[in-house]
Design a protein around this motif. Sequence first.
Motif: not given
Length: 249
Positions: A167-176, A186-193, A212-218
Amino acid sequence: MNERSAARLYITDIPAPGGMAELSAGQMHHLRSVLRLGPGAAVAAFNAADGEWLCRIAEIGKAGASLSIERRLRPPVPEPDLWLLFAPIKRARLDWLVEKATELGASALLPVWTARTQVERLNLDRLRAHAIAAAEQSERLSVPELRSPEALDRLLAAWSDERHLIVCDESGTGEPIARAAARLPGGPAALLIGPEGGFERTELDALGKLSFVSRIGLGPRVLRAETAALAALAVYQATAGDWRHTRSR
């Protein structure tokens, strides 16, 4: 490939060598009126199941058009199982997003309704046409699946734990994102914007509780939705996807 084809066409079912593939009216118009091709011209036909084949225009005219199948140029190849989930945005920017996500190798495109999604209608036929054109141009063998829009909470309720959701988290609290993607199995993955204006806090909180969710920052800047989607796809492909390999031809 001994002979450079003038065009690539996505054909859902490619016959055996010596067979004939009928073309749609749109494909015929593209070959005849845009590329100015006639009988005998080389065309590459492709799909994910059959690979890519060298063909010749057998007939092209008012009554229709067809290709004669000659020989296979590329066999089917495995591709990353990478979905892109996105909140629909305005038409021109959404067309561009679908085109570029196809070029970057997304295997499925899933529009999702979130609390702040503003666009209420999608022309899926138009978006599929953009995806097919991008697959033809980028020399990939598959065309990403384009799903009908679905509410985010409903989609997550049926989610498989086997597919990791980034999950692309625009709040700034996600891991880079580069750090997080490098650690993913490895294996199936998905990105959420998220949508323009971002996710609601309640949505982010609910997502953060899923196993199953990782919150990340951009990065340090606020990105538009379509920019965020393509940036996330590019970083994932470079660190965990098929950008770690070179072209086969």
